[in-house]
Design an enzyme around this catalytic site. Structure first.
Site, short mmCIF file in Angstrom:
data_model
loop_
_atom_site.label_atom_id
_atom_site.label_comp_id
_atom_site.label_asym_id
_atom_site.label_seq_id
_atom_site.Cartn_x
_atom_site.Cartn_y
_atom_site.Cartn_z
N ASP A 112 0.70 -1.18 -0.05
CA ASP A 112 -0.05 0.02 -0.11
C ASP A 112 0.92 1.31 -0.03
O ASP A 112 2.17 1.32 -0.04
CB ASP A 112 -0.94 -0.25 1.15
N HIS A 113 0.16 2.44 0.04
CA HIS A 113 0.86 3.64 0.21
C HIS A 113 2.41 3.71 0.32
O HIS A 113 2.75 3.47 1.48
CB HIS A 113 0.07 4.69 1.13
N ASP A 147 2.75 6.24 -3.91
CA ASP A 147 1.93 7.55 -3.70
C ASP A 147 2.64 8.75 -3.59
O ASP A 147 3.12 9.28 -2.54
CB ASP A 147 1.04 7.22 -2.34
N GLU A 185 -4.05 7.37 6.75
CA GLU A 185 -3.81 5.82 6.83
C GLU A 185 -2.18 5.71 7.33
O GLU A 185 -1.38 6.43 6.43
CB GLU A 185 -3.95 5.18 5.44
N HIS A 231 -9.93 7.75 3.42
CA HIS A 231 -9.58 6.71 4.40
C HIS A 231 -10.29 6.59 5.47
O HIS A 231 -10.49 7.84 6.31
CB HIS A 231 -8.09 6.65 4.75
N GLY A 232 -10.70 5.50 6.02
CA GLY A 232 -11.39 5.56 7.44
C GLY A 232 -12.83 5.73 7.32
O GLY A 232 -13.54 5.94 6.32
N HIS A 269 -9.69 3.58 -3.17
CA HIS A 269 -9.08 3.71 -1.92
C HIS A 269 -10.06 4.20 -1.09
O HIS A 269 -10.98 4.80 -1.22
CB HIS A 269 -7.80 4.59 -1.83
N GLY A 270 -10.07 3.56 0.46
CA GLY A 270 -10.82 4.26 1.43
C GLY A 270 -12.37 3.33 1.17
O GLY A 270 -13.40 4.01 1.27
N GLY A 271 -12.42 2.25 0.92
CA GLY A 271 -13.73 1.39 0.55
C GLY A 271 -14.54 1.37 1.78
O GLY A 271 -15.72 1.22 1.78
N SER A 272 -13.86 1.39 2.96
CA SER A 272 -14.61 1.00 4.24
C SER A 272 -15.78 2.24 4.50
O SER A 272 -15.52 3.17 4.15
CB SER A 272 -13.56 1.06 5.32
N ASN A 291 -9.83 -1.02 -1.71
CA ASN A 291 -9.23 -1.24 -0.71
C ASN A 291 -10.04 -1.32 0.66
O ASN A 291 -10.85 -0.54 0.54
CB ASN A 291 -8.26 -0.21 -0.30
N ILE A 292 -9.96 -2.36 1.55
CA ILE A 292 -10.67 -2.27 2.87
C ILE A 292 -9.98 -2.56 3.86
O ILE A 292 -8.99 -3.31 4.05
CB ILE A 292 -11.95 -3.22 2.61
N ASP A 293 -9.79 -1.93 4.86
CA ASP A 293 -8.80 -1.67 6.05
C ASP A 293 -9.51 -1.67 7.25
O ASP A 293 -9.77 -2.47 8.18
CB ASP A 293 -7.81 -0.83 5.91
N THR A 294 -10.25 -0.42 7.52
CA THR A 294 -10.79 0.06 8.73
C THR A 294 -11.90 -0.80 9.05
O THR A 294 -12.20 -1.14 10.05
CB THR A 294 -11.41 1.40 8.42
ZN LIG Z 1 -5.36 4.48 0.49
#
Ligand SMILES: [Zn+2]
Length: 365
Positions: A112-113, A147, A185, A231-232, A269-272, A291-294
């Protein structure tokens, strides 16, 4: 890079995909109107849960590490920061290479980034990729992200071109960022939400065209384009997604250089926390990766949190202070870490459904 009609339409060998197999998978997503979740992992528990979820849903998947995730993978106690970030990523990648085939799906391995100060991290990983390539004919990672959206467009593209020139002979792809993803992020890409109307949060189609002209002759690349994504997860009303911006970029590139309706592989990015309708629209405009993280972090933590609260005594005393009953079966890390894994798997069931990738794995068998 091979023209789209030269690519074989699967099935592919299960496991980590790179080179032509990676391109085939990306093309299949775009042609089939679906996308793959790219899930940030921080250890073997999260890696294994992502592979389990992909196998369960018969979907291919993207496993990715942020520099902080890679650092954590190596162990927070490791002293050399840069080495920890490189070796943690390499360790995660080797783990995935060893196990992914057994899960019977195709896995894209990605990082990632990486802003300007993290270019040495990416180059360190590429060096390991080159060594892996000499041994096996395949790179370690399918792709990395640079990035450099904080730099000028020309500086961003010149550096991306330099790194892609080193990656392309290994069959690796590069993800670049144009425009700025809001939110935060790992302290990268920090942006106040008050600035959400800033034009930098919306990628300009002319910039995407310029990127295509600089990078397409060198090798395969994808674009993380900003269309109001952050993000988030924030309170409703703070985020205004405009996926049609992605369509405008595709149209401009297609008009000038052909390549069908969706010449560019795009990344969300920031799919959450995003609205399902906007996710579907973005995928329709050629997004192959979200992208899914949060959300997966929360799913993992929430499941464990619930278990701990329901079994509080077991996390305070080895033996119940009144009944004398041993708590070993409850505090055994395999019990509660497994509960976290299952929470993550459940959240990914939803992601595979949202992105339309369930049941579409290209893996043979
Ligand atoms: Zn991102």
């Amino acid at each position: 890079m091979p023209e789209r009609n030269q690519l074989k339409p699967g099935p592919l060998k299960p496991g980590v995909v790179t080179g032509d197999d990676y391109r085939t998978l990306v093309q299949a997503c775009q042609d089939g109107g679906y996308a793959l979740p790219a899930v940030n992992v921080v250890g073997t528990n999260t890696v294994n849960a992502v592979l389990e979820a992909a196998a369960k849903n018969r979907s291919d998947v993207i496993v990715q590490l942020s520099n902080g995730g890679a650092r954590f993978f190596a162990g927070e106690g490791m002293k050399d920061e840069l080495q920890a970030r490189i070796l943690g990523a390499v360790s995660a990648a080797r783990h995935v290479h060893l196990l992914a085939e057994q899960y019977g799906v195709c896995v894209i391995l990605h990082t990632d980034h990486a802003a300007k100060e993290l270019i040495p991290w990416v180059e360190g990983m590429i060096a390991h990729g080159e060594a892996h390539f000499r041994q096996t004919g395949k790179p370690l990672f399918s792709s990395h992200m640079l990035d450099l959206s904080e730099e000028s467009l020309e500086d961003n593209l010149a550096e991306c071109a330099r790194v892609l020139r080193r990656m392309a002979p290994l069959g690796m792809s590069l993800e670049i960022e144009l425009g700025v993803t809001g939110g935060e992020e790992d302290g990268v890409g920090s942006e106040d939400l008050e600035r959400a109307d800033n034009t930098r949060l919306y990628t300009q189609p002319e910039d995407v065209l310029r990127a295509y002209e600089v990078l397409a002759p060198i090798g395969h690349f994808s674009v993380a384009a900003s269309f109001g994504n952050v993000h988030g997860v924030y309170a409703p009303g703070n985020v205004k997604l405009r996926p049609e911006i992605l369509g405008a970029s595709q149209e401009l590139v297609s008009e000038r250089h052909g390549g069908g309706k969706k010449p560019l592989p795009l990344v969300f990015h920031g799919g959450s926390g995003s609205e399902k309708e906007k996710i579907a629209q973005a995928v329709g405009f050629g997004v192959f990766k979200m992208n899914i993280d949060t959300d997966t972090q929360f799913a993992f933590a929430e499941a464990i949190g619930r278990f701990v609260l329901e079994n509080e005594a077991a996390f305070r005393h080895q033996i119940h202070p009144e009944t004398g009953k041993p708590h070993k079966k409850l505090y055994d890390p395999r019990k509660w870490l497994r509960i976290g894994e299952l929470g993550l798997v459940q959240r990914l069931d939803e992601a595979f459904a949202d992105l339309g990738s369930a049941g579409k794995s290209l893996a043979a068998g």
